[in-house]
Write an enzyme that holds these catalytic residues in place. Structure first.
Site, PDB file in Angstrom:
ATOM      1  N   HIS A 197      -7.230  -6.334  -0.903  1.00 58.65           N
ATOM      2  CA  HIS A 197      -6.166  -5.340  -0.727  1.00 58.65           C
ATOM      3  C   HIS A 197      -5.130  -5.722   0.319  1.00 58.65           C
ATOM      4  CE1 HIS A 197      -4.264  -1.426  -0.775  1.00 58.65           C
ATOM      5  NE2 HIS A 197      -4.427  -1.326   0.536  1.00 58.65           N
ATOM      6  N   ASP A 210       0.852  -1.178   0.000  1.00 65.60           N
ATOM      7  CA  ASP A 210       0.000   0.000   0.000  1.00 65.60           C
ATOM      8  C   ASP A 210       0.899   1.243   0.000  1.00 65.60           C
ATOM      9  OD1 ASP A 210      -2.958   1.026   0.615  1.00 65.60           O
ATOM     10  OD2 ASP A 210      -1.699   1.973   2.132  1.00 65.60           O
TER      11      ASP A 210
END
Length: 314
Positions: free
Chosen positions: A288, A106
């Protein structure tokens, strides 16, 4: 934490103190640095740390500035890519390392890409999870997102309405993190407003939890103490970062591994190999939170890539 996660030390670097977790100190000389994203914590790498140490690496896992018990400077500009990458360079200096392999998820991936552009001699390999190399483009990133995705898109909202989302997340820390760290979330029509603020206020989480209650409690405890502003300030430097990278060679020449989640909403980079010519690309069946959703598969992918990279040429 848990009995399996290392105890932290605080290290002074680059004008701040970082809370750093280490494993495999006996493997000094073979460093790998794991960089978390938002809103995360060094603990997000708990599944990978023991295996990397067992494979012969000195594993260094900082809570980056703004997170955990690391420093949280007050100035927004203290969270730009020059400061964030400078922390990692200074961390290498602290341990006496010329370079290291850097792994980022991320926002941690964005920082590792930026570190590699700004300090290419300090990086010998890159592993990025979820967030690929970002082309700089003609227009500053937030301006571009505002034009394409609108004022409610969270990147834009964080910049244009500073403090608003921070306060909502802090008022709903348990609910926000519980609702955010989910997998197998069913597709739904977008709702009006800022999606993350809506998530922080939602009564019922969707999908399945990515982690156990005790694991989630580590994240909740950290953000209940620090608030969210330090991490969100990373977003508030995107256009500043765009300017800071203006005159940098945009090509990443180090060997790299890019791991995508098939169900992740982060866009893939269509021209990744043009900017990262020595990249291998892998996709895992997850969303994610890649290294937490698919811990064994992520660890195996990283270890196999490291072995291929380090194999002697024949």
């Amino acid at each position: 934490m848990t009995t399996d996660f290392p105890e932290p030390t605080r290290i002074s670097v680059n004008g701040v103190e970082l809370e750093v977790f280490e494993a495999g100190r006996q493997n000094a000389g073979n460093p790998i640095v794991l960089c978390h994203g938002w809103p995360e914590h060094a603990f997000s790498w708990r599944h990978q740390v023991p295996a990397l140490a067992a494979a012969g690496y000195h594993v260094i896992v900082p809570n980056q500035r703004g997170y955990g018990n690391s420093s949280r400077p007050a100035e927004v500009t203290d969270y730009d890519i020059a400061h964030l990458s400078g922390d990692l360079v200074a961390l290498l200096d602290h341990y006496g390392y010329e370079d290291a392999t850097f792994v980022g998820h991320d926002w941690g991936a964005f920082v590792v890409w930026g570190l590699t552009l700004l300090h290419p001699d300090r990086v010998n390999g890159v592993v990025a999870l979820s967030v690929p190399y970002q082309e700089r483009g003609e227009i500053p990133w937030i301006e571009f997102m505002e034009a394409v995705l609108g004022a409610d898109f969270y990147f834009v909202h964080f910049n244009r309405q500073p403090g608003v989302a921070d306060a909502v997340f802090e008022e709903n820390t348990v609910r926000f993190l519980r609702n955010l760290y989910r997998k197998n979330v069913p597709l739904a029509e977008p709702q009006p407003g800022n999606a993350l603020i809506n998530l922080a206020r939602a009564e019922t989480p969707l999908g399945e939890s990515v982690m156990s209650d005790s694991e989630l409690a580590v994240f909740v405890s950290a953000f209940a103490s620090t608030g969210f502003t330090g991490g969100i300030n990373w977003y508030r430097n995107l256009d500043r970062n765009w300017r800071l990278l203006a005159d940098v060679d945009p090509i990443i020449r180090q060997p790299a591994l890019m791991i995508y989640g098939d169900r992740d909403t982060v866009a893939r980079a269509e021209r990744l190999t043009e900017f990262v010519p020595n990249v291998e690309v892998l996709s895992l069946d997850c969303g994610h939170w890649i290294q937490q959703e698919k811990p064994a598969e992520t660890t195996e992918a990283i270890l196999k890539w490291l072995a291929r990279r380090d194999a002697p040429c024949t």
